[in-house]
Design an enzyme around this catalytic site. Structure first.
Site, PDB file in Angstrom:
ATOM      1  N   GLU A   1     -28.008 -26.882   6.330  1.00 43.63           N
ATOM      2  CA  GLU A   1     -28.498 -27.896   7.270  1.00 43.63           C
ATOM      3  C   GLU A   1     -27.987 -27.649   8.697  1.00 43.63           C
ATOM      4  O   GLU A   1     -26.806 -27.378   8.913  1.00 43.63           O
ATOM      5  CB  GLU A   1     -28.089 -29.309   6.816  1.00 43.63           C
ATOM      6  CG  GLU A   1     -26.647 -29.485   6.398  1.00 43.63           C
ATOM      7  CD  GLU A   1     -26.432 -29.299   4.918  1.00 43.63           C
ATOM      8  OE1 GLU A   1     -27.191 -28.547   4.282  1.00 43.63           O
ATOM      9  OE2 GLU A   1     -25.508 -29.895   4.371  1.00 43.63           O
TER      10      GLU A   1
ATOM     11  N   ASP B 165     -26.560 -33.138  -5.433  1.00 48.51           N
ATOM     12  CA  ASP B 165     -26.041 -32.859  -4.096  1.00 48.51           C
ATOM     13  C   ASP B 165     -24.622 -33.391  -3.941  1.00 48.51           C
ATOM     14  O   ASP B 165     -24.175 -33.724  -2.843  1.00 48.51           O
ATOM     15  CB  ASP B 165     -26.962 -33.501  -3.042  1.00 48.51           C
ATOM     16  CG  ASP B 165     -26.675 -32.988  -1.645  1.00 48.51           C
ATOM     17  OD1 ASP B 165     -26.986 -33.707  -0.663  1.00 48.51           O
ATOM     18  OD2 ASP B 165     -26.115 -31.872  -1.514  1.00 48.51           O
TER      19      ASP B 165
ATOM     20  N   LYS C 208     -19.887 -29.553  -5.934  1.00 54.18           N
ATOM     21  CA  LYS C 208     -20.621 -28.407  -6.516  1.00 54.18           C
ATOM     22  C   LYS C 208     -20.073 -28.030  -7.892  1.00 54.18           C
ATOM     23  O   LYS C 208     -20.810 -27.540  -8.722  1.00 54.18           O
ATOM     24  CB  LYS C 208     -20.582 -27.223  -5.543  1.00 54.18           C
ATOM     25  CG  LYS C 208     -20.994 -27.618  -4.097  1.00 54.18           C
ATOM     26  CD  LYS C 208     -22.256 -28.490  -4.036  1.00 54.18           C
ATOM     27  CE  LYS C 208     -22.378 -29.240  -2.714  1.00 54.18           C
ATOM     28  NZ  LYS C 208     -23.423 -30.313  -2.748  1.00 54.18           N
TER      29      LYS C 208
ATOM     30  N   ASP D  56     -29.080 -28.839  -4.423  1.00 55.10           N
ATOM     31  CA  ASP D  56     -28.803 -28.396  -3.065  1.00 55.10           C
ATOM     32  C   ASP D  56     -27.601 -27.438  -3.065  1.00 55.10           C
ATOM     33  O   ASP D  56     -26.794 -27.434  -4.002  1.00 55.10           O
ATOM     34  CB  ASP D  56     -28.497 -29.609  -2.170  1.00 55.10           C
ATOM     35  CG  ASP D  56     -28.440 -29.238  -0.683  1.00 55.10           C
ATOM     36  OD1 ASP D  56     -27.754 -29.934   0.068  1.00 55.10           O
ATOM     37  OD2 ASP D  56     -29.078 -28.229  -0.291  1.00 55.10           O
ATOM     38  N   ASN D  57     -27.480 -26.625  -2.013  1.00 53.76           N
ATOM     39  CA  ASN D  57     -26.277 -25.829  -1.745  1.00 53.76           C
ATOM     40  C   ASN D  57     -25.938 -24.764  -2.779  1.00 53.76           C
ATOM     41  O   ASN D  57     -24.760 -24.458  -2.996  1.00 53.76           O
ATOM     42  CB  ASN D  57     -25.055 -26.748  -1.597  1.00 53.76           C
ATOM     43  CG  ASN D  57     -25.280 -27.867  -0.634  1.00 53.76           C
ATOM     44  OD1 ASN D  57     -25.263 -29.041  -1.019  1.00 53.76           O
ATOM     45  ND2 ASN D  57     -25.511 -27.529   0.638  1.00 53.76           N
TER      46      ASN D  57
HETATM   47  O1  LIG Z   1     -19.705 -31.194  -0.449  1.00 54.49           O
HETATM   48  C1  LIG Z   1     -20.901 -31.383  -0.248  1.00 54.49           C
HETATM   49  N1  LIG Z   1     -21.556 -32.384  -0.800  1.00 54.49           N
HETATM   50  C2  LIG Z   1     -20.839 -33.314  -1.671  1.00 54.49           C
HETATM   51  C3  LIG Z   1     -20.370 -34.512  -0.877  1.00 54.49           C
HETATM   52  C4  LIG Z   1     -20.286 -35.647  -1.812  1.00 54.49           C
HETATM   53  N2  LIG Z   1     -20.685 -36.882  -1.523  1.00 54.49           N
HETATM   54  N3  LIG Z   1     -20.514 -37.584  -2.614  1.00 54.49           N
HETATM   55  C5  LIG Z   1     -20.006 -36.762  -3.539  1.00 54.49           C
HETATM   56  C6  LIG Z   1     -19.733 -37.144  -4.871  1.00 54.49           C
HETATM   57  C7  LIG Z   1     -18.798 -36.506  -5.652  1.00 54.49           C
HETATM   58  C8  LIG Z   1     -18.577 -36.896  -6.947  1.00 54.49           C
HETATM   59  C9  LIG Z   1     -19.313 -37.931  -7.444  1.00 54.49           C
HETATM   60  N4  LIG Z   1     -19.319 -38.570  -8.641  1.00 54.49           N
HETATM   61  C10 LIG Z   1     -20.247 -39.544  -8.520  1.00 54.49           C
HETATM   62  N5  LIG Z   1     -20.820 -39.565  -7.350  1.00 54.49           N
HETATM   63  C11 LIG Z   1     -20.257 -38.555  -6.644  1.00 54.49           C
HETATM   64  C12 LIG Z   1     -20.470 -38.179  -5.366  1.00 54.49           C
HETATM   65  N6  LIG Z   1     -19.854 -35.536  -3.066  1.00 54.49           N
HETATM   66  C13 LIG Z   1     -21.654 -30.530   0.708  1.00 54.49           C
HETATM   67  C14 LIG Z   1     -20.935 -29.679   1.546  1.00 54.49           C
HETATM   68  C15 LIG Z   1     -21.590 -28.888   2.484  1.00 54.49           C
HETATM   69  C16 LIG Z   1     -20.825 -27.987   3.366  1.00 54.49           C
HETATM   70  C17 LIG Z   1     -21.336 -26.721   3.711  1.00 54.49           C
HETATM   71  C18 LIG Z   1     -20.628 -25.883   4.554  1.00 54.49           C
HETATM   72  C19 LIG Z   1     -19.405 -26.294   5.060  1.00 54.49           C
HETATM   73  F1  LIG Z   1     -18.728 -25.474   5.890  1.00 54.49           F
HETATM   74  C20 LIG Z   1     -18.888 -27.532   4.716  1.00 54.49           C
HETATM   75  C21 LIG Z   1     -19.594 -28.375   3.884  1.00 54.49           C
HETATM   76  C22 LIG Z   1     -22.988 -28.933   2.600  1.00 54.49           C
HETATM   77  C23 LIG Z   1     -23.701 -29.787   1.762  1.00 54.49           C
HETATM   78  O2  LIG Z   1     -25.067 -29.870   1.842  1.00 54.49           O
HETATM   79  C24 LIG Z   1     -23.051 -30.573   0.818  1.00 54.49           C
HETATM   80  O3  LIG Z   1     -23.825 -31.374   0.002  1.00 54.49           O
HETATM   81 MG   LIG Z   2     -25.883 -30.799   0.156  1.00 56.45          MG
END
Ligand SMILES: O=C(NCCc1nnc(-c2ccc3[nH]cnc3c2)[nH]1)c1cc(-c2ccc(F)cc2)cc(O)c1O
Ligand SMILES: [Mg+2]
Length: 214
Positions: A199, A141, A144, A169-170
């Site tokens: 969500e 999650d 992407k 997810d996603n």
């Molecule tokens: O970007 C997402 N999720 C990723 C966050 C993250 N939080 N932490 C990281 C990380 C990235 C490198 C990493 N390397 C190690 N840990 C890491 C963690 N990335 C995400 C975005 C949406 C979304 C949908 C429609 C929209 F209009 C806008 C947004 C919905 C979702 O369910 C998501 O999961």
């Molecule tokens: Mg997600």
């Protein structure tokens, strides 16, 4: 400077959820995201699918990529069997700081190891750091475009065994087309798509469950 959305989400948990009650933490976050501010937690609709897969696998060792505020971390950890643990990787220190407090509020901190840093750096160190041989369950999650490289890395590090379950997810929104291509056209995986919604919205999204065949 003002507060961030994760900080406002944390305040809502601290105000509305009972300490030591994971379900009330989950409900407080869902309420906040529906009635105050949308946030990118897996949410209640996809969360129910996550719950059913975690319950079916009943993992001894689970990994989450992308902690964010800890919503799915709490969802997964509350269903783990006694003695089981969840490792969750978070890149963003501000997200990690909020997640630690959400996790503490739920009372599940003893089942959870939150590791800060890039997934590409943390994954190769998991075996030595946590004394694990393989992962029973992985929830993807995070960014992407990291789904494919990190899945390949899990394979290369010998962290997947016959029957390991990946849940992503996603896969529709924001979308992970390369990942879907990778797991659906790879003889080493048996994949299935669970249709749902992004969500807190009625936009289509879904989860892809892939079993590693060894
Ligand atoms: O970007 C997402 N999720 C990723 C966050 C993250 N939080 N932490 C990281 C990380 C990235 C490198 C990493 N390397 C190690 N840990 C890491 C963690 N990335 C995400 C975005 C949406 C979304 C949908 C429609 C929209 F209009 C806008 C947004 C919905 C979702 O369910 C998501 O999961
Ligand atoms: Mg997600």
């Amino acid at each position: 400077t003002g507060s961030s959305r994760p900080q406002r989400l944390l305040k809502a948990v601290q105000r509305n959820a009972a300490k030591g009650d994971p379900q009330s933490v989950i409900s407080a976050i869902d309420y906040f995201c529906r009635h105050s501010e949308w946030a990118m937690n897996v949410g209640d609709e996809k969360g129910s699918i996550l719950d059913s897969v975690v319950s079916e696998v009943s993992p001894t060792t689970a990994l989450e990529l992308g902690t964010y505020c800890g919503y799915s971390t709490v969802r997964i950890a509350r269903l783990l069997p006694p003695g089981a643990s969840l490792i969750t990787l978070e890149f963003n220190p501000d997200y990690a700081a909020v997640a630690r407090q959400v996790i503490a509020h739920s009372g599940l901190q003893d089942k959870i190891h939150l590791v800060e840093g890039p997934s590409g750096d943390s994954i190769p160190k998991l075996k030595e750091r946590f004394g694990i041989t393989s992962l029973d369950f992985v929830f993807l999650d995070h960014w992407k475009d990291r789904y494919v490289p990190d899945t390949k890395l899990l394979e290369e590090c010998g962290l997947l065994r016959k029957g390991s379950v990946l849940l992503a997810d996603n896969v529709i929104c924001p979308g992970a087309p390369e990942y879907l291509d990778y797991v659906r056209n790879n003889p080493r995986y048996e994949s299935r798509y669970f249709q749902s919604h992004l969500e807190y919205t009625n936009v289509e999204d879904g989860l892809e469950k892939s079993v590693f065949l060894g």
